[in-house]
Design an enzyme around this catalytic site. Sequence first.
Site, PDB file in Angstrom:
ATOM      1  N   LYS A  37      51.105  44.853  41.220  1.00  7.50           N
ATOM      2  CA  LYS A  37      50.788  45.364  42.649  1.00  7.50           C
ATOM      3  C   LYS A  37      51.287  44.868  43.745  1.00  7.50           C
ATOM      4  CE  LYS A  37      46.012  44.090  40.517  1.00  7.50           C
ATOM      5  NZ  LYS A  37      44.649  43.899  40.636  1.00  7.50           N
ATOM      6  N   GLU A  42      41.989  49.965  42.629  1.00  8.69           N
ATOM      7  CA  GLU A  42      42.370  50.076  44.078  1.00  8.69           C
ATOM      8  C   GLU A  42      43.015  51.201  44.481  1.00  8.69           C
ATOM      9  OE1 GLU A  42      44.989  46.551  43.002  1.00  8.69           O
ATOM     10  OE2 GLU A  42      43.317  45.686  42.358  1.00  8.69           O
ATOM     11  N   HIS A  50      44.430  53.642  39.332  1.00  4.45           N
ATOM     12  CA  HIS A  50      44.019  52.258  39.442  1.00  4.45           C
ATOM     13  C   HIS A  50      42.762  52.063  40.381  1.00  4.45           C
ATOM     14  CE1 HIS A  50      43.980  48.060  40.028  1.00  4.45           C
ATOM     15  NE2 HIS A  50      44.532  47.751  38.851  1.00  4.45           N
ATOM     16  N   GLU A  67      39.428  49.608  32.695  1.00  7.68           N
ATOM     17  CA  GLU A  67      39.360  48.347  33.572  1.00  7.68           C
ATOM     18  C   GLU A  67      37.974  48.439  34.178  1.00  7.68           C
ATOM     19  OE1 GLU A  67      43.350  46.887  34.317  1.00  7.68           O
ATOM     20  OE2 GLU A  67      43.297  48.608  36.014  1.00  7.68           O
ATOM     21  N   ASN A  71      50.885  44.693  35.606  1.00 16.43           N
ATOM     22  CA  ASN A  71      50.701  45.218  37.007  1.00 16.43           C
ATOM     23  C   ASN A  71      50.913  44.278  37.853  1.00 16.43           C
ATOM     24  OD1 ASN A  71      50.084  47.089  39.192  1.00 16.43           O
ATOM     25  ND2 ASN A  71      47.793  46.906  38.768  1.00 16.43           N
ATOM     26  N   SER A  78      40.858  40.504  34.229  1.00 17.69           N
ATOM     27  CA  SER A  78      40.997  39.097  34.116  1.00 17.69           C
ATOM     28  C   SER A  78      41.500  38.677  32.535  1.00 17.69           C
ATOM     29  CB  SER A  78      39.683  38.583  34.441  1.00 17.69           C
ATOM     30  OG  SER A  78      39.290  38.719  35.613  1.00 17.69           O
ATOM     31  N   GLY A  94      40.418  41.096  38.729  1.00 14.29           N
ATOM     32  CA  GLY A  94      40.687  39.887  39.783  1.00 14.29           C
ATOM     33  C   GLY A  94      39.369  39.068  40.074  1.00 14.29           C
TER      34      GLY A  94
HETATM   35  C1  PEP Z   1      44.362  44.951  37.405  1.00 13.88           C
HETATM   36  O1  PEP Z   1      44.354  44.973  38.547  1.00 13.88           O
HETATM   37  O2  PEP Z   1      44.873  46.104  36.730  1.00 13.88           O
HETATM   38  C2  PEP Z   1      44.036  43.981  36.773  1.00 13.88           C
HETATM   39  C3  PEP Z   1      43.742  43.873  35.412  1.00 13.88           C
HETATM   40  O3  PEP Z   1      43.937  42.714  37.251  1.00 13.88           O
HETATM   41  P1  PEP Z   1      43.555  41.380  36.742  1.00 13.88           P
HETATM   42  O4  PEP Z   1      44.235  41.145  35.604  1.00 13.88           O
HETATM   43  O5  PEP Z   1      44.058  40.315  37.822  1.00 13.88           O
HETATM   44  O6  PEP Z   1      41.949  41.317  36.668  1.00 13.88           O
END
Ligand code: PEP
Length: 263
Positions: A14, A106, A104, A174, A12, A220, A180
């Site tokens: 973003k 966000e 997601h 998630e 992803n 992460s 993040g």
């Molecule tokens: C995400 O935004 O879907 C995500 C998993 O981000 P990160 O891997 O940076 O934690």
Amino acid sequence: MAVTRVPLIAGNWKMNLDHLQSIAFVQKLAWSLRDAKHDYAATEVAVFPPYTDLRSVQTLVSADKLELRYGAQDLSQHDSGAYTGEISGAFLKALDCRYVIIGHSERRQYHSESDDVVASKTVAALRHGLVPVVCVGETADDLEKHGPSAVPVAQLAVVLGQIAADADIVVAYEPVWAIGSGQAATPEQAQQVCAALRESIAAALGDEIAQRTRILYGGSVKAANIAGFMKHRDVDGALVGGASLDVDEFSAIIRFRQHVGTV
Ligand code: PEP
């Protein structure tokens, strides 16, 4: 009969990489995986660029006959009409997108997307022949109050209540606190919630679809920790944010089998 689920490693992006950068990135990723003799049938790979990159990615994938899949990071629950700034699933399908990320954290946080909106968007994706990657996950506060599985299972229940029993969906667990933050869930935590999500799919739609549905972990994920997640029975891949923007790191995540010694 045991069902084999092909792992999916999804990046992803973003709001990163413009359409020119997307071409350079996808080319480098494809070369890296070709050099490593990556077997796309054994581990599927998908990238989720911004909308404005999708046409460029489509052109490259088609011209170079790449086995890489791609999709969008969101879509509208509507098909067309006076919805300024929205993108229809029909447009994504016309660009040969295979997948679309829905719900997601966000989007839930910054655009106030409710579980009902997430469910409507999932139905819209399926209506247009796209495979929705439905994201669910608890905040740190939810974790403290309700434990690890309650919130993701409840979020998914709203979606499961609106789709057909043979729907082809991917679920991404998630935990919001892991996204993040550099602080991934432990593989055991991920397995526990992914197993609870699979049980909830079985209860709502039947065991066959539950066994068929891929459930990813996201939060992460890096080359250094992917193998731990992939050893678990109910974790069928990863949704990767930050680490998917580095070709070498993302390529190493995709080649997780080399870390677990199964290649
Ligand atoms: C995400 O935004 O879907 C995500 C998993 O981000 P990160 O891997 O940076 O934690």
